[in-house]
Write a protein that holds these residues in place. Structure first.
Motif, PDB file in Angstrom:
ATOM      1  N   UNK A   1       0.750  -1.224   0.065  1.00  0.00           N
ATOM      2  CA  UNK A   1      -0.014   0.059  -0.110  1.00  0.00           C
ATOM      3  C   UNK A   1       0.833   1.063   0.098  1.00  0.00           C
ATOM      4  N   UNK A   2       0.425   2.354  -0.706  1.00  0.00           N
ATOM      5  CA  UNK A   2       1.286   3.528  -0.915  1.00  0.00           C
ATOM      6  C   UNK A   2       0.342   4.671  -1.178  1.00  0.00           C
ATOM      7  N   UNK A   3       0.611   5.860  -0.650  1.00  0.00           N
ATOM      8  CA  UNK A   3      -0.152   6.974  -0.911  1.00  0.00           C
ATOM      9  C   UNK A   3       0.808   8.034  -1.784  1.00  0.00           C
ATOM     10  N   UNK A   4       0.255   8.235  -3.026  1.00  0.00           N
ATOM     11  CA  UNK A   4       1.067   9.195  -4.030  1.00  0.00           C
ATOM     12  C   UNK A   4       0.488  10.539  -3.687  1.00  0.00           C
ATOM     13  N   UNK A   5       1.275  11.575  -3.782  1.00  0.00           N
ATOM     14  CA  UNK A   5       1.019  13.024  -3.984  1.00  0.00           C
ATOM     15  C   UNK A   5       0.975  13.297  -5.580  1.00  0.00           C
ATOM     16  N   UNK A   6       0.058  13.934  -5.996  1.00  0.00           N
ATOM     17  CA  UNK A   6      -0.502  14.375  -7.339  1.00  0.00           C
ATOM     18  C   UNK A   6      -0.831  15.727  -7.434  1.00  0.00           C
ATOM     19  N   UNK A   7       0.111  16.613  -8.019  1.00  0.00           N
ATOM     20  CA  UNK A   7      -0.112  18.349  -8.098  1.00  0.00           C
ATOM     21  C   UNK A   7      -0.720  18.205  -9.623  1.00  0.00           C
ATOM     22  N   UNK A   8      -1.783  18.975  -9.646  1.00  0.00           N
ATOM     23  CA  UNK A   8      -2.162  19.434 -10.997  1.00  0.00           C
ATOM     24  C   UNK A   8      -2.776  20.891 -10.772  1.00  0.00           C
TER      25      UNK A   8
ATOM     26  N   UNK B   1      -4.762  23.175  -8.304  1.00  0.00           N
ATOM     27  CA  UNK B   1      -4.249  24.364  -8.477  1.00  0.00           C
ATOM     28  C   UNK B   1      -2.972  24.909  -8.264  1.00  0.00           C
ATOM     29  N   UNK B   2      -2.165  23.934  -8.631  1.00  0.00           N
ATOM     30  CA  UNK B   2      -0.680  23.890  -8.461  1.00  0.00           C
ATOM     31  C   UNK B   2       0.252  24.540  -9.760  1.00  0.00           C
ATOM     32  N   UNK B   3       0.869  25.372  -9.518  1.00  0.00           N
ATOM     33  CA  UNK B   3       1.588  26.287 -10.673  1.00  0.00           C
ATOM     34  C   UNK B   3       2.812  25.609 -10.731  1.00  0.00           C
ATOM     35  N   UNK B   4       3.562  25.914 -11.910  1.00  0.00           N
ATOM     36  CA  UNK B   4       5.016  25.523 -12.354  1.00  0.00           C
ATOM     37  C   UNK B   4       5.841  25.923 -11.352  1.00  0.00           C
ATOM     38  N   UNK B   5       5.646  27.398 -10.917  1.00  0.00           N
ATOM     39  CA  UNK B   5       6.600  28.051  -9.822  1.00  0.00           C
ATOM     40  C   UNK B   5       6.736  26.911  -8.699  1.00  0.00           C
TER      41      UNK B   5
ATOM     42  N   UNK C   1       3.411  15.448 -11.044  1.00  0.00           N
ATOM     43  CA  UNK C   1       3.122  16.685 -11.405  1.00  0.00           C
ATOM     44  C   UNK C   1       2.555  16.894 -12.929  1.00  0.00           C
ATOM     45  N   UNK C   2       1.462  17.740 -12.969  1.00  0.00           N
ATOM     46  CA  UNK C   2       1.093  18.059 -14.198  1.00  0.00           C
ATOM     47  C   UNK C   2       1.267  19.510 -14.326  1.00  0.00           C
ATOM     48  N   UNK C   3       1.249  19.976 -15.802  1.00  0.00           N
ATOM     49  CA  UNK C   3       1.318  21.437 -15.867  1.00  0.00           C
ATOM     50  C   UNK C   3       0.727  21.699 -17.335  1.00  0.00           C
ATOM     51  N   UNK C   4       0.006  23.081 -17.237  1.00  0.00           N
ATOM     52  CA  UNK C   4      -0.597  23.691 -18.199  1.00  0.00           C
ATOM     53  C   UNK C   4       0.393  24.131 -19.663  1.00  0.00           C
ATOM     54  N   UNK C   5       1.844  24.394 -18.800  1.00  0.00           N
ATOM     55  CA  UNK C   5       2.543  24.862 -19.852  1.00  0.00           C
ATOM     56  C   UNK C   5       3.663  23.981 -20.395  1.00  0.00           C
ATOM     57  N   UNK C   6       3.544  23.663 -21.569  1.00  0.00           N
ATOM     58  CA  UNK C   6       4.557  22.694 -22.120  1.00  0.00           C
ATOM     59  C   UNK C   6       5.908  23.398 -22.405  1.00  0.00           C
ATOM     60  N   UNK C   7       5.808  24.743 -22.441  1.00  0.00           N
ATOM     61  CA  UNK C   7       7.074  25.604 -22.601  1.00  0.00           C
ATOM     62  C   UNK C   7       8.164  25.212 -21.719  1.00  0.00           C
ATOM     63  N   UNK C   8       7.758  24.647 -20.530  1.00  0.00           N
ATOM     64  CA  UNK C   8       8.520  24.227 -19.619  1.00  0.00           C
ATOM     65  C   UNK C   8       9.444  23.000 -19.751  1.00  0.00           C
ATOM     66  N   UNK C   9       8.885  22.336 -20.555  1.00  0.00           N
ATOM     67  CA  UNK C   9       9.260  20.862 -20.641  1.00  0.00           C
ATOM     68  C   UNK C   9      10.800  20.726 -20.917  1.00  0.00           C
TER      69      UNK C   9
END
Lengths: 316, 461
Positions: free
Chosen positions: B57-64, B96-100, B115-123
């Motif tokens: 069993x594991x708990x993941x943290x996921x920021x979006x 509501x997490x930002x790339x910063x 983690x996910x991001x709206x901003x593919x420019x950071x890839x």
């Protein structure tokens, strides 16, 4: 005999060493704090400014490349330097003069002084982000109350935060509105000026201007100096209000540093963008080193000039 | 002791002092080097729990970054499906997490597992710096079929040979138009060329008695809502970077042509009038959006606007089509701009094995993709999900044009760069000067932007 041995003075060298140790022990908390929170970050910033650090992978030494980019490569740094210089040269003196003026008026009030002092101080309690958002809305050229009132007076209001020519004056108005803390410091200093000095000056025929020039100003000059130095440093580090104003005025969800037309892009903003958005932490450190040197130079020059002024002009 | 300090030893005293100084200097250097090394994150990249059979069993943290209530509800619905499939993995989603924030967490060694991001420019920055882990070993180990993801989408989710993110739904851009205002202006069909767009914009624009704009046919001012250069230049077929990653805005005539078209429309309105109107357009992501309130007759926007119009209960009769193509480039009609959300595993993720399972599920499971796409109104990113009969959006006439733009082989994107898309930031500053009339020589200005962009690209190398 044993007592005599215990009371016998220790050799001088041992005592000096013990004293030094004791002094060091007492200084230790301060020294540790100084080393960890000032010396270490400063040394690291200087070191990283000579690397290609991105604060994630291992940095490599790149010599003066970051400094060369600052002088000849960064397309936005000139905007940032110009804007920050404008804020230091125009906004900071305006803020000092405004706070001093308000403090002088409220110091003379006979009735309702505490009410007015509270009213002038209150804006300083507003969080900078909330205050900036409110200001941008008030100065919205389309729907804000400021231009509506100007319109009623027959004046076509400017675009304020949406105009490259008016965005910095609008930020200056915001700074004046929020200069309550400086006003309180001036007020405290003004209330400390001995009344007999004014009485003596009046007997000598001094008018309001001469009383201000030869009594008030020399007496409060240390406070003016403090306000100017801290104001200049705050001006050099101006960030939050410019960042928020540009984004709110642009109305786009994407950050818009410098909107409109780079007119609100400040030096610390460019530092933040380089270090945190563009993975150029090494370059950001070079900008931080330059900012530190400039702030230090301003402070030294101001202190030297002011100390001369104080010695010559002080009535004491 | 005292003897040894006097007499003959005294002559040799400076040597131990020098030695001591050298020792202190060496120690200081060593400490500095150690501290310098401490300025990089040391997140573990080991994959101790990658085994498919590992059911600890594991708990993941996921920021979006999704923040609207309907978006958060849709993400949670998909995560519930994931938990049903992997009952031993619990996902703690943080909205509501930002790339910063993500970058700061990586630097501070407190990164989330996913983690996910709206901003593919950071890839580009994430891949080249190692901020996000290369997923290639996991993709190969699980034989994930990458051909199910269109090439343009693959290109903005990887950089420098590293696939450090996967696409998690995409955004395509098209033209929204107000049918009622079109009918009032006597316009019978949406524009297909940029000349038609300009002509329609002028017909649809109305002014107040004081000369200010009441209704804008189109908002040509770059920076207003989604009217950004990256969403405009695909109509001219512009390519931001050359094949070897150099800036191309001066070299590709599409940029000068697009900006010339845009500026002529800005000049027709008048810059001051446009900026004043822009200031009163209302927040982009609120019910006060100028298109939703009928103050803007046409606008460039992403496919997500359909969901916002529905959720805001906007009283508007509207249609959607692909962006018009530049005159003489009719082959580009139907194509457009594609960008989108990316998702990956930051450096320092505590549970990389379980994190990969979540990433794989969210980005390749057809049911997960169609559920989320229907929920938040985005374009699913695999061909299987696009063709899935369970994708309700495909039946929505407002949404269908965006799916066509996504499938069009001439649809382009803004390529990843190692400096977090600094070339877009520099170009953004240039166009502000351009549209306010501060650039006398457009070609020379664009050539200067190329030079600046290339210098910025070299800085992090």
């Amino acid at each position: 005999m044993a007592t005599q041995l215990q009371l016998a003075p220790a050799p001088l060298r041992t005592r000096v060493r013990r004293n030094r140790l004791r002094v060091l022990l007492f200084l230790a908390p301060g020294l540790v704090g100084f080393a960890v929170f000032l010396v270490y970050p400063l040394v690291m910033t200087v070191w990283l400014s000579f690397t290609n650090s991105n604060m994630i992978s291992q940095a490599q030494f790149v010599g003066l490349r970051n400094y060369r980019y600052l002088l000849d490569g960064d397309p936005l740094i000139r905007h940032a330097i110009r804007n920050t210089a404008w804020l230091v040269v125009i906004m900071v003196p305006a803020q000092v003069l405004f706070a001093l003026g308000v403090a002088m008026v409220t110091a003379r009030l006979k009735a309702g002084a505490s009410v007015f002092r509270t009213l002038f101080y209150l804006p300083a309690l507003a969080p900078p982000v909330a205050a900036t958002v409110a200001f941008v809305c008030m100065f919205n050229p389309n729907s804000g109350p400021v231009n509506r009132i100007l319109g009623l007076l027959g004046i076509h209001g400017p675009l304020w935060f949406n105009s490259p020519d008016w965005s910095k004056p609008a930020l200056t108005l915001l700074a004046l509105w929020g200069s309550g803390t400086m006003m309180v410091i001036f007020l405290a200093a003004l209330l400390e000026v001995p009344a007999e000095l004014y009485e003596a000056a009046e007997l000598d025929g001094a008018g309001p201007w001469h009383r201000f020039r030869y009594v008030t100003l020399p007496t409060i000059s240390p406070v003016v100096l403090f306000a100017t130095v801290t104001g200049v440093i705050a001006g050099l580090q101006y960030f939050t209000q410019a960042m928020v104003a540009s984004q709110v005025a642009n109305g786009n969800i994407q950050p818009a540093p410098g909107y409109p037309d780079g007119s609100t892009l400040t030096f610390p903003q460019q530092l933040y963008i380089a270090g945190f958005n563009q993975f150029h932490a090494g370059y950001a450190c070079a900008l931080a080193v330059v900012l530190f040197v400039v702030a230090m130079a301003f402070t030294v020059v101001l202190l030297r000039r002011a100390s001369g002024f104080d010695i010559e002009e002080s009535p004491r | 002791m005292s003897e040894s300090r006097g007499g003959p030893v005294t002559r040799t005293a400076p040597r131990p002092r020098r030695t001591a100084r050298r020792t202190v200097a060496a120690s200081l250097l060593a400490v500095t080097a150690l501290l310098a090394a401490a300025c990089t994150t040391g997140g573990a990249t080991s994959k101790a729990d990658t085994g498919a059979d590992d059911t600890t069993p594991v708990t993941l943290t996921f920021w979006h970054g999704l923040s609207s209530p309907h978006e958060i509800a849709s993400v949670n619905a998909v995560l519930a499906k994931f938990h049903k499939k992997y009952p031993y993995i619990t996902v703690k989603a943080v909205a509501a997490q930002t790339d910063d924030k993500v970058n700061q967490a990586i630097r501070g060694g407190t990164a989330p597992d996913v983690a996910s991001s709206f901003n593919a420019a950071n890839v580009g920055g994430w891949c080249s710096s190692g901020a996000f882990q290369d997923l290639t070993p996991d993709i190969e180990a699980d034989h994930v079929d990458m051909s199910q993801i269109p090439k343009a989408v693959q290109s903005y989710t990887a950089f420098g040979g590293k696939r450090c993110t996967m696409p998690w739904l995409a955004d395509t851009f098209g033209l929204y138009y107000n049918k009622k205002l079109f009918a009032q202006a006597g316009i019978t069909s949406p524009p297909k060329t940029m000349s038609e767009l300009a002509a329609d914009a002028k017909k649809l624009t109305t002014f107040n008695a004081d000369g200010s704009i009441r209704t804008a046919g189109f908002m040509p001012y770059l920076g207003a809502y989604e009217m950004l250069t990256e969403h405009l230049v695909p109509s001219w077929g512009g390519k931001w970077l050359t094949a070897d990653g150099q800036s191309n805005v001066g070299g590709d005539p599409a940029f000068a042509q697009a900006l010339t078209w845009q500026k002529s429309l800005v000049d027709w309105f008048g810059t001051k009038k446009l900026v004043t109107f822009k200031a009163g357009m209302g927040d982009e992501f609120s019910a006060q959006n100028a298109f939703e309130t009928g103050k803007l007759a046409m606008m460039v926007d992403g496919e997500w606007r359909n969901a916002f119009i529905k959720n805001d209960k906007a009283d508007i009769d509207y249609g959607t089509v692909a962006m018009p193509a530049a005159d003489g480039k009719s082959q580009l009609y139907g194509a457009g701009y594609v960008g989108g959300n990316v998702i990956g595993m930051p450096r320092g993720a505590e549970h990389p094995g379980a994190a990969w399972k979540l990433i794989k599920f969210l980005t390749t499971d057809t049911d997960a993709l169609t559920t989320l796409a229907d929920g938040i109104g985005n374009v699913p990113t695999t061909t299987a999900a696009l063709d899935s009969p369970s994708l309700s959006l495909a039946k929505d006439p407002h949404f269908a044009p965006f799916l066509e733009v996504f499938k069009n082989p001439l649809t382009t994107t803004t390529p990843a760069s190692g400096d977090g898309g600094a070339y877009l930031t520099n170009f953004g500053h240039f166009v502000e000067k351009w549209q306010s009339g501060g650039v006398p020589d457009l070609k020379a200005g664009l050539a200067a932007v190329d030079k600046q962009n290339n210098a910025a690209l070299k800085l992090g190398q």
